[in-house]
Design an enzyme around this catalytic site. Structure first.
Site, mmCIF file in Angstrom:
data_model
loop_
_atom_site.group_PDB
_atom_site.id
_atom_site.type_symbol
_atom_site.label_atom_id
_atom_site.label_comp_id
_atom_site.label_asym_id
_atom_site.label_seq_id
_atom_site.Cartn_x
_atom_site.Cartn_y
_atom_site.Cartn_z
ATOM 1 C CE1 TYR A 48 5.468 4.573 24.970
ATOM 2 C CE2 TYR A 48 5.534 2.235 25.494
ATOM 3 C CZ TYR A 48 5.770 3.272 24.614
ATOM 4 O OH TYR A 48 6.304 3.013 23.381
ATOM 5 C CG ASP A 62 6.048 -4.163 17.719
ATOM 6 O OD1 ASP A 62 5.281 -3.436 17.071
ATOM 7 O OD2 ASP A 62 7.010 -3.739 18.387
ATOM 8 C CG ASP A 89 4.964 2.603 19.700
ATOM 9 O OD1 ASP A 89 5.226 3.255 18.678
ATOM 10 O OD2 ASP A 89 5.405 1.451 19.910
ATOM 11 C CG ASP A 91 4.002 1.204 15.391
ATOM 12 O OD1 ASP A 91 4.725 1.012 16.388
ATOM 13 O OD2 ASP A 91 3.055 0.462 15.107
ATOM 14 C CG HIS A 116 7.363 6.974 20.800
ATOM 15 N ND1 HIS A 116 7.580 5.942 19.924
ATOM 16 C CD2 HIS A 116 6.992 6.393 21.973
ATOM 17 C CE1 HIS A 116 7.357 4.785 20.531
ATOM 18 N NE2 HIS A 116 6.977 5.044 21.769
ATOM 19 C CD GLU A 118 9.059 2.579 15.229
ATOM 20 O OE1 GLU A 118 9.335 1.504 14.667
ATOM 21 O OE2 GLU A 118 8.520 2.648 16.346
ATOM 22 C CB CYS A 126 10.402 -5.843 18.735
ATOM 23 S SG CYS A 126 10.993 -5.548 20.412
ATOM 24 N NE ARG A 161 11.626 2.735 18.438
ATOM 25 C CZ ARG A 161 11.016 1.570 18.596
ATOM 26 N NH1 ARG A 161 9.940 1.492 19.347
ATOM 27 N NH2 ARG A 161 11.464 0.480 17.984
ATOM 28 C CD GLU A 191 13.845 0.636 21.661
ATOM 29 O OE1 GLU A 191 14.351 0.852 22.790
ATOM 30 O OE2 GLU A 191 12.684 0.213 21.502
ATOM 31 C CG ASN A 213 11.882 0.459 25.832
ATOM 32 O OD1 ASN A 213 11.193 0.035 26.753
ATOM 33 N ND2 ASN A 213 11.833 -0.070 24.620
#
Length: 302
Positions: A48, A62, A89, A91, A116, A118, A126, A161, A191, A213
């Site tokens: 990952y 982040d 990721d 984002d 993924h 989101e 985060c 996500r 999440e 996660n």
């Protein structure tokens, strides 16, 4: 050697097959390309690549400050060195639906097995912090639809996500997950689930694989793989574990040097020279050019 012996296309098929299998899979977060070698050696299922880790490595929080170019380049460096499938990721997709489409194609070109995307606003934060904001359903589904339609390889995994559990509750999260699957998501990343019952509710809501996660210091308890498999989770990520471990070790050895005026006391905890040479495969390169490796490797104690 220079690159993985497995093609990106084969890695994508492998990821699809393992997510469809009966056993939960574990994807530790890669800290660097070299740390990816450790993940593969230890027999994990995949790798990952965390957006938080990529941002933190650049010295940023982040909050969406990294660019597509930075993420695709680093993720590609990590993916090229392992035979394991790598999930990255992406984002919020780095922009509007057309940008999301480009993101997917750049990640395909970089050799990733999937990504993924989101449903947070940009700037994001985060997923295990308070005060998040999510976009409306239409915007969230447009992102996923654009990603699914843009891929050239049908086996490239588009995971959605959703962070809406933290703003609107579990029922909103299961409803959104269903809509994201309808928009083309191959898998769901819910999440910051509070407990196992919430993962179980998500499992009941959708027919696609779901991800847990297991990040340290977050909203979720650090459940075991067996516990998560029992409630129907298909995949676990440990996104920041290796970076936190590495930075903790770095901090301690620097403190030792400052206190003792030498690193001698910390040497027993370090990776040996011989082990480092093994990880970077000096022997393999020597098969192509004997001048690369025309010396004796020190013993494991050095």
């Amino acid at each position: 050697m220079l690159f993985s012996t497995t093609t990106p296309e084969a890695k994508r098929i492998a990821l699809r097959e393992m997510l469809a299998g009966p056993t939960i899979v574990q994807f530790p977060g890669a800290y660097t390309p070299l740390s990816t070698r450790l993940i593969q050696e230890q027999g994990f299922d995949g790798v990952y690549i965390s957006g938080a880790v990529l941002a933190n490595e650049l010295g940023f929080p982040d909050i969406g400050l990294t660019s597509l170019t930075e993420v695709a380049a680093r993720a590609g460096q990590i993916a090229r060195i392992t035979d394991l499938p790598a999930l990255v990721d992406a984002d919020t997709g780095f922009g509007e639906p057309m940008n999301v489409a480009r993101t997917v194609q750049e990640l395909e070109n970089a050799g990733l097995a999937g990504c993924h995307i989101e449903d947070q606003f940009n700037p994001k934060r985060c997923g295990h912090l308070d005060g998040k904001n999510v976009v409306d359903l239409a915007t969230a589904t447009k992102r996923i639809r654009a990603a699914a339609e843009a891929r050239r390889d049908a086996n490239f995994l588009v995971m959605a996500r959703t962070d809406i559990r933290g703003t609107d509750g579990l029922a909103a999260a299961t409803d959104r997950a269903k809509a994201l699957v309808d928009a083309g998501a191959d898998a769901i990343f819910p999440e910051a689930m509070a407990d196992l019952s919430e993962f179980e509710a998500m499992r009941s809501a959708v027919d696609v694989p779901i991800l847990a996660n297991m990040t340290e210091f977050g909203k979720s308890q650090l459940f075991t793989a067996d516990q998560l498999q029992e409630v129907g989770v298909n995949m676990i990520i440990y996104p920041v574990t290796l970076m936190r471990s590495a930075l903790g070790a770095m901090e301690r050895v620097l403190q030792t040097i400052r206190a003792d005026r030498t690193q001698e006391a910390a040497v027993p905890d370090m990776l040996t020279r011989a082990r480092l040479y093994e990880l970077v495969d000096y022997n393999g390169y020597n098969q192509f050019d004997s001048s690369v490796f025309d010396f004796e490797v020190p013993g494991l104690h050095r």
